[in-house]
Design a protein around this motif. Sequence first.
Motif, PDB file in Angstrom:
ATOM      1  N   THR A  98       0.828  -1.214   0.000  1.00  0.00           N
ATOM      2  CA  THR A  98       0.000   0.000   0.000  1.00  0.00           C
ATOM      3  C   THR A  98       0.860   1.262   0.000  1.00  0.00           C
ATOM      4  N   LEU A  99       1.993   1.237   0.697  1.00  0.00           N
ATOM      5  CA  LEU A  99       2.789   2.453   0.878  1.00  0.00           C
ATOM      6  C   LEU A  99       3.319   3.007  -0.448  1.00  0.00           C
ATOM      7  N   PRO A 100       4.001   2.199  -1.276  1.00  0.00           N
ATOM      8  CA  PRO A 100       4.420   2.750  -2.570  1.00  0.00           C
ATOM      9  C   PRO A 100       3.295   2.803  -3.605  1.00  0.00           C
ATOM     10  N   LEU A 101       2.281   1.951  -3.437  1.00  0.00           N
ATOM     11  CA  LEU A 101       1.228   1.837  -4.452  1.00  0.00           C
ATOM     12  C   LEU A 101       0.332   3.077  -4.516  1.00  0.00           C
ATOM     13  N   ALA A 102      -0.111   3.570  -3.354  1.00  0.00           N
ATOM     14  CA  ALA A 102      -1.055   4.702  -3.351  1.00  0.00           C
ATOM     15  C   ALA A 102      -0.475   5.932  -4.047  1.00  0.00           C
ATOM     16  N   PRO A 103       0.742   6.373  -3.712  1.00  0.00           N
ATOM     17  CA  PRO A 103       1.279   7.538  -4.427  1.00  0.00           C
ATOM     18  C   PRO A 103       1.564   7.265  -5.897  1.00  0.00           C
ATOM     19  N   ASP A 307       7.546  12.045  -5.169  1.00  0.00           N
ATOM     20  CA  ASP A 307       7.039  13.388  -4.887  1.00  0.00           C
ATOM     21  C   ASP A 307       5.651  13.321  -4.246  1.00  0.00           C
ATOM     22  N   VAL A 308       4.794  12.454  -4.787  1.00  0.00           N
ATOM     23  CA  VAL A 308       3.439  12.319  -4.232  1.00  0.00           C
ATOM     24  C   VAL A 308       3.512  11.730  -2.818  1.00  0.00           C
ATOM     25  N   TRP A 309       4.393  10.751  -2.604  1.00  0.00           N
ATOM     26  CA  TRP A 309       4.586  10.151  -1.278  1.00  0.00           C
ATOM     27  C   TRP A 309       4.909  11.238  -0.236  1.00  0.00           C
ATOM     28  N   LYS A 310       5.859  12.096  -0.561  1.00  0.00           N
ATOM     29  CA  LYS A 310       6.276  13.130   0.400  1.00  0.00           C
ATOM     30  C   LYS A 310       5.132  14.100   0.698  1.00  0.00           C
ATOM     31  N   ARG A 311       4.386  14.466  -0.343  1.00  0.00           N
ATOM     32  CA  ARG A 311       3.243  15.358  -0.136  1.00  0.00           C
ATOM     33  C   ARG A 311       2.162  14.668   0.707  1.00  0.00           C
ATOM     34  N   MET A 312       1.948  13.380   0.464  1.00  0.00           N
ATOM     35  CA  MET A 312       0.941  12.605   1.198  1.00  0.00           C
ATOM     36  C   MET A 312       1.301  12.518   2.689  1.00  0.00           C
ATOM     37  N   ILE A 313       2.580  12.259   2.981  1.00  0.00           N
ATOM     38  CA  ILE A 313       3.020  12.158   4.379  1.00  0.00           C
ATOM     39  C   ILE A 313       2.924  13.522   5.068  1.00  0.00           C
ATOM     40  N   ARG A 314       3.367  14.575   4.384  1.00  0.00           N
ATOM     41  CA  ARG A 314       3.314  15.924   4.977  1.00  0.00           C
ATOM     42  C   ARG A 314       1.873  16.365   5.228  1.00  0.00           C
ATOM     43  N   ALA A 315       0.954  15.987   4.337  1.00  0.00           N
ATOM     44  CA  ALA A 315      -0.451  16.383   4.486  1.00  0.00           C
ATOM     45  C   ALA A 315      -1.057  15.822   5.770  1.00  0.00           C
ATOM     46  N   GLN A 316      -0.466  14.717   6.277  1.00  0.00           N
ATOM     47  CA  GLN A 316      -0.949  14.114   7.523  1.00  0.00           C
ATOM     48  C   GLN A 316       0.030  14.375   8.671  1.00  0.00           C
TER      49      GLN A 316
END
Length: 430
Positions: A98-103, A307-316
């Motif tokens: 799930t971790l790499p897949l979602a972004p 890039d999407v991963w980092k934005r996703m983590i920062r958003a939470q």
Amino acid sequence: MSSVEAFDVVDLIRTKRDRGELSTPQIDWLIDAFTRGYVADEQMSALAMAILLNGMERREIRDLTMAMIASGERMSFASLDKPTSDKHSTGGVGDKITLPLAPLVAVFGVAVPQLSGRGLGHTGGTLDKLESIPGWRAALTNDEMLAQLSDVGAVICAAGSGLAPADKRLYALRDTTGTVEAIPLIASSIMSKKIAEGTGALVLDVKFGSGAFMQDYERAEELARTMVALGTDAGVATTALLTDMNVPLGLAIGNANEVRESVEVLAGGGPADVVELTLALAREMLTLAGQPDADVEGALADGRAMDVWKRMIRAQDGDPDAPLPVAKETHVVTASRDGVLATQEALPFGIAAWRLGAGRARQQDPVIHAAGIDLHAKPGDAVRAGQPLFTLSADDAARFPRALEALEGAYTIEDTAPPRGPIVRARIES
């Protein structure tokens, strides 16, 4: 208002006990009465055992699923200006996909609303893994979730208590009455939450083998077909991949170390099996969302998914660049002889990681984010005597003996290793 109930629960229990079918009105009443507290836990437990022993017809399972959805709220992503696609895994050892897949999927303008859970027993929970990241929070309101899907395109968070509350009560009963394995109850449990979540497309990663919830391939296939039928009947584009969980997935088993491995995949590296399954599931999710030709390999290689991963983590509120927890104690196990690593059973490695503190025995137990196992070889790899095979990590060295006990006989070194089949064994659609 009349207080007379429409049915007698004992009649329903007898019907299933005697291999009969429950009608749609009976099932609707049953789930509503159970949610209200009219049907007692011991009565629902008796019914669950009758279902385990005698099964249910497709129509009954569909009615059960829809009644559980009706017990709570339904989310809607209609306000988003993009399609939605989600993935559900039946869980395994080292399953951090799930971790790499979602972004990765979000790179292509498809929103991924990944409502995830916590681990129990030997299977790890996605939320536990992500909570290794300093500051990251799992609990979001529906408004926060929608805003993040609109802006970032991906969210991994805890499911709200309002989705299929009847399932939550029934799940707790199944856990304590030996009825977890009932396919109609598993399928309706998973699919009631996923359909209530409101996703437009759903890909199921149904695992079989040593470390899987369904160890037997035929049972896993039956579960996959049942869930695909439920999704299809509810108007959700649904497919399933049957995937091999005889061997741990990747080289990391735990929480913080699985996050590290996921970041390696997002950086264009990582273990081949994790990359292979991530790409297979991404292609499936994007195909169902109308993008069968998306270049998923390219999005991993060029940094867009990262890039999407980092934005996703920062958003939470998480810090994607912060150091992850490191265990205070380690114990290295080495090869006893030259040869080839022939076997590496997933279940004992999952149990060992759990005993090190990476998992929980009860829902309220904390997890040790730094605890786990790092594998240094996979089946088919040549090894030399004295070479490290795997490293155990824990905050308390007293945990090592019981973890090592779980691993006795779990791996073998031979002169040759049997060939391994593909990770994705079959694809199921309606």
